[in-house]
Design a protein around this motif. Structure first.
Motif, PDB file in Angstrom:
ATOM      1  N   GLN A 159      -2.046 -19.099   1.160  1.00 39.75           N
ATOM      2  CA  GLN A 159      -1.298 -18.725   1.993  1.00 39.75           C
ATOM      3  C   GLN A 159      -0.392 -19.389   3.063  1.00 39.75           C
ATOM      4  OE1 GLN A 159      -3.094 -14.837   2.559  1.00 39.75           O
ATOM      5  NE2 GLN A 159      -2.028 -13.432   0.981  1.00 39.75           N
ATOM      6  N   THR A 198       3.431 -14.196   2.985  1.00 38.28           N
ATOM      7  CA  THR A 198       3.996 -15.104   3.771  1.00 38.28           C
ATOM      8  C   THR A 198       5.086 -15.616   4.191  1.00 38.28           C
ATOM      9  OG1 THR A 198       4.316 -15.933   1.460  1.00 38.28           O
ATOM     10  CG2 THR A 198       1.862 -17.022   2.161  1.00 38.28           C
ATOM     11  N   SER A 199       6.347 -14.890   3.674  1.00 36.27           N
ATOM     12  CA  SER A 199       7.514 -14.946   4.396  1.00 36.27           C
ATOM     13  C   SER A 199       7.384 -14.716   5.224  1.00 36.27           C
ATOM     14  CB  SER A 199       8.529 -14.353   3.098  1.00 36.27           C
ATOM     15  OG  SER A 199       8.300 -15.259   1.796  1.00 36.27           O
ATOM     16  N   THR A 223      -6.263 -14.974   5.187  1.00 37.88           N
ATOM     17  CA  THR A 223      -4.916 -15.724   5.712  1.00 37.88           C
ATOM     18  C   THR A 223      -6.085 -16.759   4.429  1.00 37.88           C
ATOM     19  OG1 THR A 223      -4.452 -15.235   7.579  1.00 37.88           O
ATOM     20  CG2 THR A 223      -2.831 -16.420   5.416  1.00 37.88           C
ATOM     21  N   SER A 259       1.584 -21.907   1.906  1.00 35.73           N
ATOM     22  CA  SER A 259       3.370 -21.402   1.574  1.00 35.73           C
ATOM     23  C   SER A 259       3.906 -20.891   2.876  1.00 35.73           C
ATOM     24  CB  SER A 259       2.600 -19.944   0.713  1.00 35.73           C
ATOM     25  OG  SER A 259       4.248 -19.512   0.224  1.00 35.73           O
ATOM     26  N   MET A 260       2.959 -20.537   4.048  1.00 36.01           N
ATOM     27  CA  MET A 260       3.761 -19.835   5.382  1.00 36.01           C
ATOM     28  C   MET A 260       4.447 -21.094   6.131  1.00 36.01           C
ATOM     29  SD  MET A 260       2.039 -17.868   8.746  1.00 36.01           S
ATOM     30  CE  MET A 260       1.743 -19.988   9.044  1.00 36.01           C
ATOM     31  N   LEU A 319      -1.576  -9.121   4.507  1.00 34.23           N
ATOM     32  CA  LEU A 319      -1.933 -10.499   3.434  1.00 34.23           C
ATOM     33  C   LEU A 319      -2.857  -9.922   1.776  1.00 34.23           C
ATOM     34  CD1 LEU A 319      -3.680 -12.612   6.629  1.00 34.23           C
ATOM     35  CD2 LEU A 319      -1.338 -12.666   5.298  1.00 34.23           C
TER      36      LEU A 319
END
Ligand SMILES: Nc1ncnc2c1ncn2[C@@H]1O[C@H](COP(=O)(O)OP(=O)(O)OP(=O)(O)O)[C@@H](O)[C@H]1O
Ligand SMILES: [Mg+2]
Lengths: 841, 250
Positions: A758, A471-472, A754, A761-762, B121
């Protein structure tokens, strides 16, 4: 074309709502500023006490200034009484009356002063009662010890004809018999008594009156006025109709330019903020339509047609938003006037003047800003070759425009140069430059931000840890892949930081510097005022000085002087507040005299602040040419130069020089320094309690907290709140719309696997980066102006202000950054990915 | 009506098994009406039918992109109805690959990053040998660092196929993957899919309007009004065209 524009607009509701809000608020702010400006030029004080006079003759209340707006004179100049006979002989005149005003107040049985609206000018001659339209019950006062009493005062004091009352007139207490009750404000003395009292109060001297009122046969006031103008010498003004109020109350009329100054100082900031908000919202709205616009190009629309389409669409939205905006602006101007009146900065008698002009100006200005911003935002997409436009519409332009970047850089440099002004100019003007420099810097940053962030992003990309969480990694990729979008958000939030810090801190620093001067420069412990009596009685000072333990007592008053000087070869007139002091002031005030001596303040002399002395070549021993508040030109010698000008004003006039040139000659307060013993304080308190209408307070306010701040500061803070609220709301709308436009991108991510967590969080990580970068650049942009402000005004490299300000700003920015991504993202995630599919394109 | 596509190799669990699946869209449209369908591992199934017959809906529901109103769906033997969105996403990430008509690449990521996105992912890294083979197969070896906008439509669609294959999913779903492509690109993408079935043992379900495209499949099902109305094994494009026209007239 408009039809097509509206159809395209329908699918971008959120972004266009943001535009509508920015325009709505912008129209309101511009209208409010415009109403203030117009009122500053054209509003009239309604005729009050002298409404019954068809024509008023008085000294001209303005000082002619070459090539500039005439300066209004707040103090009353007198009219020769000899003119009365000439005017009375004019055909059609039924009565000619010389009017006088002087401080007067009625003391009720229990030793209280009956409240009157304007105690400084409540006393008049009996003949003035003819000029009011009110009915009279009783007989004309006949003799030194008789008085006519205004009905409101009479009712408040519970007295009637025949009663015996104590009256303090021109500071002198005496007992009078009430001969008449007049349905008009004030106290009316026998004409000869009134003339004597006016002279004692330092008002109209022998052979002069304040103004002359004429009653005429009905309907010929204008003809009489014309005849009077031919008859009278220059320097006098003849007023009829609505103009009479201005003549009757020169103090109120002279407050008018304050509105002009206020709107002038507001207009720059309002325009910058509104332009920024509108351009930002339109930028987001048009970025969201890049694909449609590109497709339009592909099907044969010319670049000009595309720009015109965008322009029409923006103007259609603006037109809808401007109308309620203007209405809100009129309300806002009214609120602002109330605030000014409540703060004692504007006389209640001065109304706002409302015409269609400010509304028209707001409409035109908003249309110009909207049209310009829309065309600028669509410029690139409209000019690309059609095929390239379609390709580029899927991502954003890779290279930020060179022109935009250099313009932004130049603006930041110019703002930084401007920001050091407070180092040289230690006054309101110098402090006022700080937020302006901050805003300019922030706008420059907004222009240069895409290039800056791209460079920074490329440099940082190599230093990222190899194993970032997915996610980062996605967040960083998104930010780097959409520098333009990110730059828009970062610049908007940085603007909030800069605006809140520079505007608030320049206000509070000026306040702190001023109250520091006052605290350090006031030797006296006590202040005696007599507001209810219209001024401190002349004999009070001797009585106070006779109190054992009192070391010094000195009267002070305030007035206005006009200071003509040349600046850059242009003649200018500055209107400055001036303190009136006599040589005894040195015993109660320490102005931080660096040259000369306050004890020399006798005759035609002045003392000036160090700033003024330097910039206008006014050192000790020099002669300066000034215009006093009533319009009298004088030449005065500078006897002292002092440092504490922020606390005590730029100019001090000697009492001798000001005498006879102010509406009321009585001092506004008496500053008293004692030996500090309880006995002395007690004796002083007893003396003050003994005489009606006096009040005893500490010479300086106990602290420098915001609660004690003068009305100007509150006005500034109110302005900040309104503008900041507008800015924040505009930016919030813009960011929400911007996030909502990313639905296609989010849909693709979800289809690729995703999870909703996620995605969230992204987005949160993106918001965190945005918040940090915005806070960093905002603080960086504020540093130079604020350090210059601190050094210039406080002699230390940081500004003064509430400690909660910075945390509050940080919290606000972080909250906006997170909420504007979190909420739209959640909404997006609520739908099944299959329905998101229709947006993945 | 119940059909199953014959696998070319014999395995135990079918890649997908739908039984009695119905989907009523909000607004009352019955897009799927009691459909049962089994796709064996390593099979290439084409789904045909007139516009609005429920092909996309079938694919969405079978892939867990949308929830059916009733019925059961098993992917690789695992029941997916009743799972929450996060579970379904994780399952899709591992077991299912997608190719859409509009390429569906993330614009801010490079082609390489787009292809490996599903693995990343899932917190996995790609096997370099597999990645190299995949990139060679789709013919994008020289374009890996480019952004999607810098590639042609056919190249983007090939990148999308690579992304669909990268996690070695149980099934690849393709919804009109050639709908926006020219003849050459269409042939390239169809060949890619066919090769993935023949050489990698991949299972593929492809929705298409084009009988010529459907002829690449092992078996074609024809849908009408939310039902499977016809099944053609080893279809030829002429035969399919005939049956579709007949459906249009009937
Ligand atoms: N989100 C939705 N809400 C309501 N009805 C829908 C929705 N999605 C599809 N439908 C309806 O369900 C039916 C089947 O749609 P579907 O998209 O599966 O058709 P299709 O066979 O893929 O058609 P095409 O070949 O045109 O893509 C249609 O009648 C359609 O209008
Ligand atoms: Mg479909």
């Amino acid at each position: 074309m408009l039809d097509l524009a509206l159809k395209l607009a329908r699918s971008r509701v959120l972004a266009l709502l943001a535009v509508a809000f920015a325009v709505f608020g912008g129209a309101a702010l511009v209208t409010a500023t415009g109403v203030l400006a117009e009122s500053g030029l054209r509003s009239h004080v309604a005729p009050g006490r002298l409404a019954g006079a068809d024509v008023l003759v008085a000294a001209a209340g303005v000082k002619q200034v070459e090539e500039d707006l005439d300066a209004a004179l707040p103090e009353r100049a007198r009219v020769p009484a000899a003119l009365l006979d000439d005017l009375a002989r004019l055909p059609g005149v039924t009565a000619a009356v010389g009017d006088l005003s002087f401080p007067a107040a009625l003391v009720t049985g229990d030793g209280q002063v009956a409240a009157t609206p304007d105690p400084q000018a409540a006393g008049h001659g009996w003949s003035s009662a003819q000029l009011s339209e009110g009915a009279v019950s009783g007989a004309a006062p006949a003799g030194d010890d008789e008085v006519g009493v205004g009905s409101a005062v009479a009712a408040a004091a519970g007295i009637g004809t025949g009663d015996s009352v104590e009256v303090v007139a021109a500071g002198q207490a005496a007992t009078y018999r009430v001969a008449a009750v007049v349905d008009a404000p004030g106290l009316y003395f026998v004409d000869s008594t009134a003339a004597g009292l006016a002279a004692v109060a330092g008002g109209a001297g022998a052979g002069t009156v304040d103004l002359i009122g004429l009653r005429t046969e009905s309907g010929i006031a204008d003809a009489v006025a014309t005849a009077a103008r031919d008859l009278l010498p220059t320097g006098l003004t003849v007023a009829t109709g609505d103009d009479r109020g201005d003549v009757e109350e020169p103090g109120a009329a002279a407050a008018r330019p304050l509105l002009l100054v206020l709107s002038g100082s507001l207009s720059g900031i309002v325009l910058l903020v509104v332009g920024f908000a509108v351009a930002g919202a339109l930028g987001v709205a048009i970025a969201g339509q890049r694909r449609e616009l590109a497709l339009l190009r592909a099907v044969g629309a010319t670049p000009r047609q595309v720009r015109r389409l965008v322009d029409r669409q923006a103007l259609a939205v603006a037109a809808v938003a401007t109308v309620p905006g203007v209405a809100l602006g009129l309300l806002l101007a009214g609120r602002l006037r109330r605030l000014l009146v409540d703060g004692g900065m504007l006389p209640a008698a001065l109304p706002l003047s409302v015409s269609p002009l400010p509304a028209l100006a707001a409409v035109l200005l908003m249309a110009a800003v909207v049209s310009l911003s829309a065309r600028a935002a669509a410029w690139r997409t409209s000019r690309l070759p059609a095929t390239e436009a379609v390709t580029e519409s899927r991502t954003e332009p890779r290279t930020p425009s060179r022109l935009r970047t250099s313009a932004g850089g130049l603006l930041v440099v110019a703002a930084t140069v401007l920001a050091v002004t407070p180092l040289w100019v230690r006054n309101e003007l110098g402090a006022g430059v700080v937020p302006l420099a901050g805003l300019l810097g922030a706008i420059g940053f907004a222009l240069a931000a895409p290039a800056l962030l791209q460079t920074a992003g490329d440099a940082l990309a190599h230093r990222l840890p190899a194993r970032l969480s997915p996610t980062s990694w996605l967040a960083v990729a998104n930010l780097r892949g959409a520098t333009l979008r990110m730059a828009g958000i970062v610049a908007s939030l940085a603007m909030v930081v800069v605006f809140a810090l520079t505007y608030t801190l320049s206000t509070t620093t000026l306040l702190t510097a001023g109250s520091r001067d006052v605290q350090a420069g006031t030797l006296a412990q006590h202040r005696v005022t007599a507001g209810a009596l219209g001024g401190v009685p002349g004999d009070l000072r001797a009585d106070v000085q006779a109190v054992p333990g009192v070391l010094a007592a000195a009267p002070t008053a305030g007035t206005t002087v006009l200071w003509p000087y040349t600046e850059l070869g242009e003649p200018t007139v500055e209107s400055a507040t001036a303190t009136v002091l006599d040589p005894s002031a040195a015993g109660v005030l320490d102005l931080g005299v660096r040259a000369g001596d306050l004890a020399d303040l006798t005759g035609a002399t002045v003392a000036v602040g160090a700033d003024v002395a330097r910039s206008r070549d006014a050192d000790v021993g020099r002669n300066v040419d000034l215009v006093l508040g009533d319009g009298t030109p004088v030449s005065a010698r500078v006897v002292a130069v002092y440092d504490r000008a922020l606390g005590f004003g730029p100019v001090v006039l000697s009492a001798d020089l000001a005498a006879g040139h102010t509406t009321s000659g009585l001092a506004q307060q008496l500053l008293v320094r004692t030996d500090g013993s309880p006995a002395a304080d007690g004796a002083l308190a007893a003396l003050v309690a003994d005489r009606p209408g006096l009040a005893l307070t500490a010479a300086t306010p106990p602290g420098t907290t915001l609660a004690d701040a003068p009305a100007e500061v509150w006005l500034n803070l109110a302005t900040i709140t309104v503008l900041l609220g507008y800015l924040l709301l505009s930016i919030t709308n813009e960011l929400v719309a911007g996030t909502a436009q990313r639905r296609g991108e989010l849909a693709v991510l979800r289809l690729t696997g995703t999870t909703p967590q996620q995605v969230r969080s992204m987005m949160r990580r993106e918001a965190a980066v945005v918040a940090v970068v915005a806070l960093g650049s905002g603080l960086l942009l504020s540093v130079v102006p604020l350090v210059a402000l601190g050094v210039g005004f406080l002699g230390r490299p940081w500004a003064a202000g509430p400690v909660w300000l910075l945390p509050a700003v940080v919290l606000t920015v972080v909250a906006v950054a997170f909420l504007t991504t979190e909420l739209p993202t959640r909404r997006e995630l609520r739908a099944e990915p299959a329905s998101a599919l229709s947006h993945a394109g | 009506m119940s059909v199953s596509a014959a696998p070319t190799t014999v395995t135990t669990a079918p890649a997908i098994a739908l039984s009695g699946v119905s989907k009523v869209h909000p607004g009352g449209v019955r897009a799927l009406d009691d459909v049962s369908l089994t796709v064996g591992a390593g099979a290439f199934l084409a789904v045909m039918g007139p516009s609005g017959s429920g092909k996309s809906t079938l694919m969405h529901v079978a892939a867990g992109l949308d929830v059916p109103t009733s019925g059961s769906i098993r992917i690789d033997g695992a029941e997916i109805t009743g799972l929450d969105e996060t579970r379904r996403t994780e399952l899709r990430r591992r077991r299912i690959g997608f190719v859409f008509q509009a390429y569906g690449l993330v614009p801010s990521l490079s082609i390489a990053d787009n292809i490996t996105l599903p693995l990343r992912l899932a917190g996995e890294s790609a096997d370099p040998a597999w990645l190299t083979e995949l990139v060679e197969r789709v013919g994008l070896a020289g374009r890996l660092e480019h952004r999607p906008a810098e590639l042609s439509g056919g190249q983007q669609q090939r990148a999308a196929v690579a992304r669909a294959l990268v996690a070695r999913p149980a099934v690849v779903f393709a919804d009109e993957p050639t709908g926006a492509l020219d003849l050459t690109s269409t042939r390239e993408v169809l060949t890619l899919l066919r090769e993935s079935v023949d050489e990698l043992g991949q299972t593929v379900v492809m929705v298409t309007h084009d009988p010529a495209a459907a002829a690449h499949a092992d078996r074609a099902v024809v849908m009408a009004d939310g039902r499977v109305v016809d099944v053609v094994d080893s279809p030829s494009s002429a035969e399919l065209a005939r049956r579709l026209i007949a459906l249009g007239q009937g």
